[in-house]
Design a protein around this motif. Sequence first.
Motif, PDB file in Angstrom:
ATOM      1  N   ASP A 171       0.806  -1.226   0.000  1.00  0.00           N
ATOM      2  CA  ASP A 171       0.000   0.000   0.000  1.00  0.00           C
ATOM      3  C   ASP A 171       0.839   1.276   0.000  1.00  0.00           C
ATOM      4  OD1 ASP A 171       1.011   0.112   2.584  1.00  0.00           O
ATOM      5  OD2 ASP A 171      -0.934  -0.143   3.557  1.00  0.00           O
ATOM      6  N   GLY A 172       2.174   1.159  -0.004  1.00  0.00           N
ATOM      7  CA  GLY A 172       3.047   2.327   0.025  1.00  0.00           C
ATOM      8  C   GLY A 172       3.187   2.960   1.393  1.00  0.00           C
ATOM      9  N   LYS A 173       2.578   2.349   2.420  1.00  0.00           N
ATOM     10  CA  LYS A 173       2.616   2.916   3.770  1.00  0.00           C
ATOM     11  C   LYS A 173       3.233   1.961   4.782  1.00  0.00           C
ATOM     12  CE  LYS A 173      -1.587   5.446   2.750  1.00  0.00           C
ATOM     13  NZ  LYS A 173      -3.013   5.449   2.877  1.00  0.00           N
ATOM     14  N   THR A 174       2.795   0.721   4.763  1.00  0.00           N
ATOM     15  CA  THR A 174       3.251  -0.285   5.705  1.00  0.00           C
ATOM     16  C   THR A 174       4.267  -1.191   5.008  1.00  0.00           C
ATOM     17  OG1 THR A 174       1.096  -0.276   6.775  1.00  0.00           O
ATOM     18  CG2 THR A 174       2.524  -2.160   7.228  1.00  0.00           C
ATOM     19  N   TYR A 175       5.445  -1.353   5.634  1.00  0.00           N
ATOM     20  CA  TYR A 175       6.521  -2.147   5.050  1.00  0.00           C
ATOM     21  C   TYR A 175       6.894  -3.294   5.974  1.00  0.00           C
ATOM     22  CZ  TYR A 175       7.371   1.466   1.555  1.00  0.00           C
ATOM     23  OH  TYR A 175       7.234   2.337   0.518  1.00  0.00           O
ATOM     24  N   GLY A 176       7.385  -4.357   5.380  1.00  0.00           N
ATOM     25  CA  GLY A 176       7.874  -5.494   6.131  1.00  0.00           C
ATOM     26  C   GLY A 176       8.157  -6.640   5.194  1.00  0.00           C
ATOM     27  N   PRO A 177       8.537  -7.796   5.743  1.00  0.00           N
ATOM     28  CA  PRO A 177       8.702  -8.977   4.906  1.00  0.00           C
ATOM     29  C   PRO A 177       7.341  -9.343   4.280  1.00  0.00           C
ATOM     30  CG  PRO A 177       9.697  -9.299   7.067  1.00  0.00           C
ATOM     31  CD  PRO A 177       8.893  -8.037   7.134  1.00  0.00           C
ATOM     32  N   LEU A 178       7.347  -9.812   3.056  1.00  0.00           N
ATOM     33  CA  LEU A 178       6.105 -10.124   2.349  1.00  0.00           C
ATOM     34  C   LEU A 178       5.214 -11.073   3.158  1.00  0.00           C
ATOM     35  CD1 LEU A 178       4.418  -9.740  -0.191  1.00  0.00           C
ATOM     36  CD2 LEU A 178       5.694 -11.631  -1.230  1.00  0.00           C
ATOM     37  N   ALA A 179       5.802 -12.033   3.835  1.00  0.00           N
ATOM     38  CA  ALA A 179       5.023 -13.025   4.592  1.00  0.00           C
ATOM     39  C   ALA A 179       4.209 -12.400   5.720  1.00  0.00           C
ATOM     40  CB  ALA A 179       5.948 -14.099   5.155  1.00  0.00           C
ATOM     41  N   GLY A 194     -14.153  -7.010   1.954  1.00  0.00           N
ATOM     42  CA  GLY A 194     -13.765  -6.479   3.268  1.00  0.00           C
ATOM     43  C   GLY A 194     -12.912  -7.415   4.092  1.00  0.00           C
ATOM     44  N   ALA A 195     -12.771  -8.648   3.671  1.00  0.00           N
ATOM     45  CA  ALA A 195     -11.912  -9.592   4.386  1.00  0.00           C
ATOM     46  C   ALA A 195     -10.455  -9.292   4.043  1.00  0.00           C
ATOM     47  CB  ALA A 195     -12.273 -11.019   3.973  1.00  0.00           C
ATOM     48  N   THR A 196      -9.537 -10.025   4.621  1.00  0.00           N
ATOM     49  CA  THR A 196      -8.130  -9.882   4.262  1.00  0.00           C
ATOM     50  C   THR A 196      -7.570 -11.240   3.893  1.00  0.00           C
ATOM     51  OG1 THR A 196      -7.325 -10.154   6.525  1.00  0.00           O
ATOM     52  CG2 THR A 196      -7.759  -7.891   5.775  1.00  0.00           C
ATOM     53  N   ARG A 197      -6.513 -11.197   3.119  1.00  0.00           N
ATOM     54  CA  ARG A 197      -5.793 -12.410   2.734  1.00  0.00           C
ATOM     55  C   ARG A 197      -4.306 -12.121   2.793  1.00  0.00           C
ATOM     56  NH1 ARG A 197      -3.491 -11.445  -2.038  1.00  0.00           N
ATOM     57  NH2 ARG A 197      -4.519 -10.089  -3.549  1.00  0.00           N
ATOM     58  N   ALA A 198      -3.511 -13.169   2.797  1.00  0.00           N
ATOM     59  CA  ALA A 198      -2.057 -12.999   2.781  1.00  0.00           C
ATOM     60  C   ALA A 198      -1.643 -12.316   1.478  1.00  0.00           C
ATOM     61  CB  ALA A 198      -1.377 -14.357   2.905  1.00  0.00           C
ATOM     62  N   ALA A 199      -0.732 -11.383   1.572  1.00  0.00           N
ATOM     63  CA  ALA A 199      -0.218 -10.701   0.383  1.00  0.00           C
ATOM     64  C   ALA A 199       0.703 -11.642  -0.379  1.00  0.00           C
ATOM     65  CB  ALA A 199       0.531  -9.439   0.778  1.00  0.00           C
ATOM     66  N   GLY A 200       0.708 -11.481  -1.687  1.00  0.00           N
ATOM     67  CA  GLY A 200       1.595 -12.249  -2.551  1.00  0.00           C
ATOM     68  C   GLY A 200       2.490 -11.315  -3.347  1.00  0.00           C
ATOM     69  N   PRO A 201       3.442 -11.852  -4.076  1.00  0.00           N
ATOM     70  CA  PRO A 201       4.369 -11.019  -4.848  1.00  0.00           C
ATOM     71  C   PRO A 201       3.679 -10.056  -5.826  1.00  0.00           C
ATOM     72  CG  PRO A 201       5.110 -13.299  -4.828  1.00  0.00           C
ATOM     73  CD  PRO A 201       3.756 -13.273  -4.200  1.00  0.00           C
ATOM     74  N   ASP A 202       2.558 -10.460  -6.407  1.00  0.00           N
ATOM     75  CA  ASP A 202       1.860  -9.588  -7.361  1.00  0.00           C
ATOM     76  C   ASP A 202       1.206  -8.380  -6.683  1.00  0.00           C
ATOM     77  OD1 ASP A 202       2.636 -11.308  -9.332  1.00  0.00           O
ATOM     78  OD2 ASP A 202       0.647 -12.120  -9.733  1.00  0.00           O
ATOM     79  N   ASP A 203       1.083  -8.402  -5.358  1.00  0.00           N
ATOM     80  CA  ASP A 203       0.469  -7.297  -4.614  1.00  0.00           C
ATOM     81  C   ASP A 203       1.471  -6.192  -4.256  1.00  0.00           C
ATOM     82  OD1 ASP A 203      -2.143  -8.539  -4.395  1.00  0.00           O
ATOM     83  OD2 ASP A 203      -1.260  -9.880  -2.893  1.00  0.00           O
ATOM     84  N   VAL A 204       2.766  -6.441  -4.419  1.00  0.00           N
ATOM     85  CA  VAL A 204       3.800  -5.494  -3.984  1.00  0.00           C
ATOM     86  C   VAL A 204       3.749  -4.217  -4.820  1.00  0.00           C
ATOM     87  CG1 VAL A 204       6.296  -5.129  -3.773  1.00  0.00           C
ATOM     88  CG2 VAL A 204       5.280  -7.298  -3.056  1.00  0.00           C
ATOM     89  N   THR A 205       3.705  -3.084  -4.133  1.00  0.00           N
ATOM     90  CA  THR A 205       3.673  -1.776  -4.796  1.00  0.00           C
ATOM     91  C   THR A 205       4.961  -0.991  -4.589  1.00  0.00           C
ATOM     92  OG1 THR A 205       2.701  -0.706  -2.853  1.00  0.00           O
ATOM     93  CG2 THR A 205       1.172  -1.577  -4.520  1.00  0.00           C
ATOM     94  N   ASN A 206       5.723  -1.335  -3.551  1.00  0.00           N
ATOM     95  CA  ASN A 206       6.963  -0.623  -3.242  1.00  0.00           C
ATOM     96  C   ASN A 206       7.979  -1.588  -2.669  1.00  0.00           C
ATOM     97  OD1 ASN A 206       4.698   1.426  -2.958  1.00  0.00           O
ATOM     98  ND2 ASN A 206       6.488   2.757  -2.901  1.00  0.00           N
ATOM     99  N   VAL A 207       9.239  -1.316  -2.965  1.00  0.00           N
ATOM    100  CA  VAL A 207      10.365  -2.082  -2.437  1.00  0.00           C
ATOM    101  C   VAL A 207      11.272  -1.070  -1.740  1.00  0.00           C
ATOM    102  CG1 VAL A 207      12.332  -3.522  -3.068  1.00  0.00           C
ATOM    103  CG2 VAL A 207      10.181  -3.741  -4.328  1.00  0.00           C
TER     104      VAL A 207
END
Length: 156
Positions: free
Chosen positions: A103-111, A120-133
């Motif tokens: 989301d460009g705001k919260t950073y951490g390891p992808l896992a 409205g639910a959430t799921r684990a993020a995957g590589p295709d969801d990454v917006t910033n490194v």
Amino acid sequence: MHLPMPALLLASVIATPALAAGPLQVTAKVLTEQKTRAADGSVRVALVPARRVVPGDRVIFVLGYRNTGSQPIGNIVLDNPVPAAIAYRGPSQSSAAPDVSVDGKTYGPLATLRVRTADGATRAAGPDDVTNVRWRLANAVPGGAQGQLSFQAVLK
């Protein structure tokens, strides 16, 4: 679909040296693999500047940094937005692992990251969801020193 790589070039690379004691120079480039077959049948892979890529092509984003001053620069953060047409795949073998964001705001390891779904639910993020490194350099960069960081991606 073919995309000229200057459209994907990292114009928005952000270098944030807090308490910088000298100038920090940051460069960005995008490379792609070029495979050639030798006379003996072996395949050689070289990284070359990406000029034109097609969906599925692997690209390597490289951030170079250099302290052109004489004093160390500390607290350096290098943030690289991932273009929408690119899917993050991971750090390059020769690079430190970055923190990533979906989301460009919260950073951490992808896992550790989650993505909100349409219902409205959430799921684990995957590589295709990454917006910033993003990389935070652990140590100050001495005057005259340089380095580089990189990550792998593919054109969607």
